[in-house]
Design an enzyme around this catalytic site. Structure first.
Site, PDB file in Angstrom:
ATOM      1  N   PRO A  99      26.998  28.909  42.492  1.00  9.55           N
ATOM      2  CA  PRO A  99      26.364  30.181  42.862  1.00  9.55           C
ATOM      3  C   PRO A  99      26.604  30.616  44.301  1.00  9.55           C
ATOM      4  O   PRO A  99      25.683  30.682  45.127  1.00  9.55           O
ATOM      5  CB  PRO A  99      24.880  29.896  42.606  1.00  9.55           C
ATOM      6  CG  PRO A  99      24.737  28.428  42.879  1.00  9.55           C
ATOM      7  CD  PRO A  99      26.024  27.800  42.408  1.00  9.55           C
ATOM      8  N   CYS A 100      27.853  30.956  44.625  1.00 10.06           N
ATOM      9  CA  CYS A 100      28.141  31.436  45.970  1.00 10.06           C
ATOM     10  C   CYS A 100      27.465  32.778  46.239  1.00 10.06           C
ATOM     11  O   CYS A 100      27.297  33.167  47.396  1.00 10.06           O
ATOM     12  CB  CYS A 100      29.649  31.519  46.202  1.00 10.06           C
ATOM     13  SG  CYS A 100      30.565  32.514  45.021  1.00 10.06           S
ATOM     14  N   HIS A 101      27.044  33.475  45.171  1.00 11.37           N
ATOM     15  CA  HIS A 101      26.337  34.748  45.364  1.00 11.37           C
ATOM     16  C   HIS A 101      24.961  34.554  45.987  1.00 11.37           C
ATOM     17  O   HIS A 101      24.350  35.517  46.453  1.00 11.37           O
ATOM     18  CB  HIS A 101      26.196  35.483  44.019  1.00 11.37           C
ATOM     19  CG  HIS A 101      25.473  34.699  42.972  1.00 11.37           C
ATOM     20  ND1 HIS A 101      26.093  33.725  42.213  1.00 11.37           N
ATOM     21  CD2 HIS A 101      24.176  34.724  42.544  1.00 11.37           C
ATOM     22  CE1 HIS A 101      25.222  33.196  41.372  1.00 11.37           C
ATOM     23  NE2 HIS A 101      24.044  33.776  41.559  1.00 11.37           N
TER      24      HIS A 101
END
Length: 282
Positions: A246-248
């Site tokens: 989950p780089c977001h």
């Protein structure tokens, strides 16, 4: 030809961007609906079907004030968060289901020469994705604007691998994360090509709970390298597995959401969508 779901999401993205840009003026629903060429009724219905809440309430999960508020909780560990949520809620933390296995040095060097990679295209709440897997796990997920280009980009990562268009059980299990059918979700394994540093960063991202955010500086602290914020940003930008890693959930320390490899409007949609589903009381 785009599916109706893809067309609907394009409108939702456009609406989210409009709401974010005009948040201070608190635009009326009819203005937002007009912006995406829908009647009030159809816009409200489409948005609520997708997000589960009204457009205005959804924006609460992506505005700067909210981001700053949940950033205050960044030092809470995943274990503490799990305990706080209770056993019945741990299924929302998909991080608990994911493990990483880095590719061997030989696989890294030879461009995947010994690998057979299955790939397929699928719908997600955030648009079409290409998803690829080896026998060891998911090796690639990316959002798709052009299927041919997306396949070329996948093959560029593993130029010597063999490819087969096929939806396998590894892919199907990973895609359950989008539908949140947690009762059918087995442990998701990731088989990734990256440096030791990149894999460390990606592992740290998996420890950011669903519905929460972190900063580049705090991710650097998590990997015991507090001066490496810029290098962390580079590793995050090379994340080969959209959403699953989950780089977001990583934003600027000011609370501003910042850019995203697959579009800042899609990043806003993800953060809001997860925030709604985590029932964050803030």
């Amino acid at each position: 030809m785009k599916t109706q779901k893809e067309v609907d999401f394009e409108r939702i993205k456009k609406a989210i961007t409009y709401l974010d840009m005009n948040y201070k003026s608190q635009p009326m629903l009819d203005l937002v609906a007009e912006h995406v060429y829908l009647s009030n009724y159809h816009f409200q219905r489409m948005f609520s079907d997708w997000a589960g809440v009204s457009p205005k309430k959804f924006l609460r999960y992506i505005n700067i004030a909210h981001a700053k508020n949940i950033l205050k909780q960044d030092d809470i560990s995943l274990l503490d968060t799990t305990h706080a949520l209770g056993l019945s809620s741990t299924s929302r933390l998909h991080d608990l289901f994911i493990s990483i296995e880095g590719m061997s040095p030989g696989e890294y060097r030879n461009g995947g020469e010994s690998l057979l990679i299955n790939y397929s295209f699928a719908n997600s709440p955030f648009g079409e994705v290409i998803i690829a897997s080896t026998t060891k796990g998911i090796c690639h997920v990316a959002f798709v604007d052009d299927e041919c280009l997306s396949l070329e980009q996948l093959k560029a990562h593993y130029p010597n691998a063999q490819y087969r268009q096929c939806t396998d059980k590894i892919q199907q299990n990973a895609l359950f994360i989008f539908s949140q059918d947690w009762s059918k979700l087995d442990k998701v394994k990731l088989h990734l090509k990256g440096t030791n540093f990149q894999i460390k960063v990606w592992e740290a991202l998996l420890k950011i709970p669903t519905g929460k955010l972190s900063t580049y500086a705090n991710v650097a602290k998590r990997i015991d390298n507090p001066k490496a914020s810029r290098a962390v940003g580079s590793a995050i930008s090379h994340n080969p597995v959209a959403f699953l890693i989950p780089c977001h959930r990583v934003i600027k320390s000011t609370g501003v959401l910042g850019q995203y490899h697959w579009g800042s409007d899609r990043k806003m949609a993800m953060i809001g969508w997860e925030g709604v589903r985590s029932n964050d009381p803030t």
